[in-house]
Design a protein around this motif. Sequence first.
Motif, PDB file in Angstrom:
ATOM      1  N   THR A  17       0.825  -1.206   0.000  1.00  0.00           N
ATOM      2  CA  THR A  17       0.000   0.000   0.000  1.00  0.00           C
ATOM      3  C   THR A  17       0.864   1.263   0.000  1.00  0.00           C
ATOM      4  OG1 THR A  17      -0.285  -0.463   2.363  1.00  0.00           O
ATOM      5  CG2 THR A  17      -2.163  -0.872   0.922  1.00  0.00           C
ATOM      6  N   THR A  18       2.064   1.191   0.561  1.00  0.00           N
ATOM      7  CA  THR A  18       2.982   2.331   0.450  1.00  0.00           C
ATOM      8  C   THR A  18       3.347   2.574  -1.013  1.00  0.00           C
ATOM      9  OG1 THR A  18       3.906   1.898   2.650  1.00  0.00           O
ATOM     10  CG2 THR A  18       5.225   3.247   1.165  1.00  0.00           C
ATOM     11  N   ASP A  19       3.578   1.496  -1.764  1.00  0.00           N
ATOM     12  CA  ASP A  19       3.850   1.627  -3.198  1.00  0.00           C
ATOM     13  C   ASP A  19       2.649   2.219  -3.933  1.00  0.00           C
ATOM     14  OD1 ASP A  19       6.359   0.561  -2.881  1.00  0.00           O
ATOM     15  OD2 ASP A  19       5.779  -1.473  -3.442  1.00  0.00           O
ATOM     16  N   ILE A  20       1.447   1.832  -3.529  1.00  0.00           N
ATOM     17  CA  ILE A  20       0.239   2.400  -4.140  1.00  0.00           C
ATOM     18  C   ILE A  20       0.184   3.904  -3.900  1.00  0.00           C
ATOM     19  CG2 ILE A  20      -2.294   2.452  -4.033  1.00  0.00           C
ATOM     20  CD1 ILE A  20      -2.177  -0.546  -3.355  1.00  0.00           C
ATOM     21  N   LEU A  21       0.504   4.321  -2.675  1.00  0.00           N
ATOM     22  CA  LEU A  21       0.464   5.754  -2.365  1.00  0.00           C
ATOM     23  C   LEU A  21       1.493   6.535  -3.178  1.00  0.00           C
ATOM     24  CD1 LEU A  21      -0.082   5.600   1.496  1.00  0.00           C
ATOM     25  CD2 LEU A  21      -1.664   6.558  -0.196  1.00  0.00           C
ATOM     26  N   HIS A  22       2.676   5.964  -3.364  1.00  0.00           N
ATOM     27  CA  HIS A  22       3.681   6.640  -4.193  1.00  0.00           C
ATOM     28  C   HIS A  22       3.212   6.704  -5.649  1.00  0.00           C
ATOM     29  CE1 HIS A  22       7.083   7.478  -1.533  1.00  0.00           C
ATOM     30  NE2 HIS A  22       6.717   6.392  -0.855  1.00  0.00           N
ATOM     31  N   TRP A  23       2.535   5.652  -6.121  1.00  0.00           N
ATOM     32  CA  TRP A  23       2.000   5.683  -7.481  1.00  0.00           C
ATOM     33  C   TRP A  23       0.890   6.737  -7.582  1.00  0.00           C
ATOM     34  CZ3 TRP A  23      -2.589   4.906 -10.084  1.00  0.00           C
ATOM     35  CH2 TRP A  23      -2.493   4.683 -11.461  1.00  0.00           C
ATOM     36  N   LEU A  24       0.025   6.807  -6.585  1.00  0.00           N
ATOM     37  CA  LEU A  24      -1.046   7.803  -6.590  1.00  0.00           C
ATOM     38  C   LEU A  24      -0.494   9.230  -6.529  1.00  0.00           C
ATOM     39  CD1 LEU A  24      -3.652   6.123  -4.196  1.00  0.00           C
ATOM     40  CD2 LEU A  24      -3.929   6.541  -6.656  1.00  0.00           C
ATOM     41  N   SER A  25       0.660   9.393  -5.895  1.00  0.00           N
ATOM     42  CA  SER A  25       1.243  10.737  -5.802  1.00  0.00           C
ATOM     43  C   SER A  25       1.599  11.295  -7.177  1.00  0.00           C
ATOM     44  CB  SER A  25       2.483  10.718  -4.908  1.00  0.00           C
ATOM     45  OG  SER A  25       3.562  10.048  -5.544  1.00  0.00           O
ATOM     46  N   GLN A  26       1.782  10.394  -8.161  1.00  0.00           N
ATOM     47  CA  GLN A  26       2.102  10.813  -9.522  1.00  0.00           C
ATOM     48  C   GLN A  26       0.902  10.715 -10.461  1.00  0.00           C
ATOM     49  OE1 GLN A  26       5.185  12.030 -10.196  1.00  0.00           O
ATOM     50  NE2 GLN A  26       5.613  11.705  -8.011  1.00  0.00           N
ATOM     51  N   HIS A  27      -0.126   9.991 -10.058  1.00  0.00           N
ATOM     52  CA  HIS A  27      -1.223   9.693 -10.979  1.00  0.00           C
ATOM     53  C   HIS A  27      -2.599  10.025 -10.415  1.00  0.00           C
ATOM     54  CE1 HIS A  27       1.514   7.592 -13.723  1.00  0.00           C
ATOM     55  NE2 HIS A  27       2.081   7.097 -12.637  1.00  0.00           N
ATOM     56  N   SER A  28      -2.656  10.914  -9.421  1.00  0.00           N
ATOM     57  CA  SER A  28      -3.951  11.370  -8.902  1.00  0.00           C
ATOM     58  C   SER A  28      -3.902  12.880  -8.684  1.00  0.00           C
ATOM     59  CB  SER A  28      -4.296  10.652  -7.592  1.00  0.00           C
ATOM     60  OG  SER A  28      -3.425  11.061  -6.559  1.00  0.00           O
ATOM     61  N   GLN A  29      -5.085  13.471  -8.661  1.00  0.00           N
ATOM     62  CA  GLN A  29      -5.166  14.933  -8.489  1.00  0.00           C
ATOM     63  C   GLN A  29      -6.427  15.261  -7.690  1.00  0.00           C
ATOM     64  OE1 GLN A  29      -4.548  17.200 -12.095  1.00  0.00           O
ATOM     65  NE2 GLN A  29      -5.910  18.819 -11.399  1.00  0.00           N
ATOM     66  N   ASN A  30      -6.233  16.061  -6.633  1.00  0.00           N
ATOM     67  CA  ASN A  30      -7.348  16.534  -5.805  1.00  0.00           C
ATOM     68  C   ASN A  30      -8.197  15.382  -5.274  1.00  0.00           C
ATOM     69  OD1 ASN A  30      -6.555  19.196  -6.347  1.00  0.00           O
ATOM     70  ND2 ASN A  30      -7.884  19.327  -8.144  1.00  0.00           N
ATOM     71  N   CYS A  31      -7.529  14.317  -4.848  1.00  0.00           N
ATOM     72  CA  CYS A  31      -8.240  13.173  -4.288  1.00  0.00           C
ATOM     73  C   CYS A  31      -8.179  13.198  -2.757  1.00  0.00           C
ATOM     74  CB  CYS A  31      -7.634  11.863  -4.795  1.00  0.00           C
ATOM     75  SG  CYS A  31      -7.962  11.534  -6.537  1.00  0.00           S
ATOM     76  N   SER A  32      -9.238  12.723  -2.148  1.00  0.00           N
ATOM     77  CA  SER A  32      -9.267  12.544  -0.701  1.00  0.00           C
ATOM     78  C   SER A  32      -8.903  11.092  -0.405  1.00  0.00           C
ATOM     79  CB  SER A  32     -10.663  12.854  -0.156  1.00  0.00           C
ATOM     80  OG  SER A  32     -10.744  12.514   1.217  1.00  0.00           O
ATOM     81  N   ILE A  33      -7.788  10.885   0.306  1.00  0.00           N
ATOM     82  CA  ILE A  33      -7.264   9.537   0.530  1.00  0.00           C
ATOM     83  C   ILE A  33      -7.206   9.258   2.028  1.00  0.00           C
ATOM     84  CG2 ILE A  33      -5.307   7.991   0.175  1.00  0.00           C
ATOM     85  CD1 ILE A  33      -4.539   9.683  -2.254  1.00  0.00           C
ATOM     86  N   THR A  34      -7.810   8.138   2.443  1.00  0.00           N
ATOM     87  CA  THR A  34      -7.826   7.741   3.850  1.00  0.00           C
ATOM     88  C   THR A  34      -7.179   6.367   4.001  1.00  0.00           C
ATOM     89  OG1 THR A  34      -9.896   8.950   4.212  1.00  0.00           O
ATOM     90  CG2 THR A  34      -9.255   7.328   5.885  1.00  0.00           C
ATOM     91  N   VAL A  35      -6.253   6.269   4.956  1.00  0.00           N
ATOM     92  CA  VAL A  35      -5.564   5.008   5.242  1.00  0.00           C
ATOM     93  C   VAL A  35      -6.192   4.374   6.475  1.00  0.00           C
ATOM     94  CG1 VAL A  35      -3.371   3.935   5.861  1.00  0.00           C
ATOM     95  CG2 VAL A  35      -3.414   5.852   4.246  1.00  0.00           C
ATOM     96  N   PHE A  36      -6.628   3.121   6.340  1.00  0.00           N
ATOM     97  CA  PHE A  36      -7.215   2.367   7.449  1.00  0.00           C
ATOM     98  C   PHE A  36      -6.247   1.272   7.892  1.00  0.00           C
ATOM     99  CE2 PHE A  36     -10.788   4.196   5.238  1.00  0.00           C
ATOM    100  CZ  PHE A  36     -11.768   4.433   6.201  1.00  0.00           C
TER     101      PHE A  36
END
Length: 460
Positions: A17-36
């Motif tokens: 999931t850390t890798d997913i977050l790094h991928w999202l940091s380059q491929h998402s915009q104005n998203c609300s992200i919550t870690v459970f």
Amino acid sequence: MHFVEKSIALLGLGLETTDILHWLSQHSQNCSITVFDQKSKSDLADFLINLPDNLKLNFSLGSGYLKPGLSQFDFIFRSPGFHRLHPDLLTAQQKGVKILSATKLFFQFCPCPIIGVTGTKGKGTTTTLIANILKASDQTAYVAGNIGQSPLKLLDHLKSSDWVCLELSSFQLQDLTTSPHLAVVLNITSEHLDMHQTVNEYRQAKVNLVRFQTKKDLAVINADYPFARSLAKTTPAQVYWFSRFKRVLGGYVQKKRLYLKLRGQPILIGSTEKLKLKGQHNWENIIAGITAARLAGASIPAIKKAVYDFKGLEHRLELVKAVAGVEYYNDSFSTTPETAIAAIKSFSQPTILILGGSDKGSDYSRLGQTIVTSLYLKAIILIGQMAQNIQAAINRTGRCPCPIIKGLTDMKSIVIKASHLAQPGSVVVLSPACASFDMFKNYKDRGLQFKQAVKQIKKS
């Protein structure tokens, strides 16, 4: 941008999931992200310090981490350790939330062919061997998945001419809706019954490796076991086989020789006796790898070189050291009875076997039968929570042919005891048939402690 102004949940903060977050940091915009995650911030400190700075993250942690609910999100990314059939996840899905994973993302955006490998055991060995053969044939190949590199970290570097050899577990396959161009199906027994509700649920997760293939794809399937063999009826791909016991269209073993037959006359690869990889069960992994790599374009000379250079992976029947004429083997990756059975059958020398660990819901009946009928076992050291269960399985089958030692609680004492029991010409094998979490951090920690203790035998 792939995700714009979306509400995203991540279930379980770990490596994937850390890798997913790094991928999202380059491929998402104005998203609300919550870690459970059910762990606290202090428990997750090692992961929290490595999160990308450009994402604004919310956290729901601790024992009540799921109380806010999951149904309000557009997308949920789950880690492999989060049960796919968790009620909260199923409720969110029923309300239209899309369930994703790092594996799903990789399949969606990977620009090159994927060779996917699954099975109960042998995935890592087979995946690595395929990549080694392709590299020996001057092709660019990457190993990823549960071993090798993170698939998402590869995406920005891949070319259409590359190959990605992906080891895929049941957790990664469970909700996959895309199958690889080349699928390799090893033997499938039972595993992870602590996470899967039934054996059938576990097996059906494996079916996804071939379920979504097309007629242009290829499948390499184990012909020796009924369930694995049945997957040929599930895929529209062109099917090739591998077998340890009979001639097939694909790879096979005959009279201790490895053969490959995809068309025309069979090609002799070489003798099994010259392999550096120990154990007849590994013959299956080798012929599976040979067949898949050849279908991916590898040359015969490259196959021969890579196969006979291959020593296997750490913690898989790994020769640690020979001391005073006794060989010590680290098979800590053995977390099922089936792999311990394979380890027992790999040796024709007097064997001191170290068994036991924490529970995975396994049935030890066949292991008990193998122990009772073994000609080479000279002593068994039972350790961990499952020691009594394994001894009960042995007793139900018959009389154990060798002494059983129990009560040792640390690896140094275990190895010293084994060294006292062993005679020159014998082997000591750590092949636990169980998980490791009662006495060790994980199977790697168990294997490393064994190796360290072996290296200290002379000093002791």
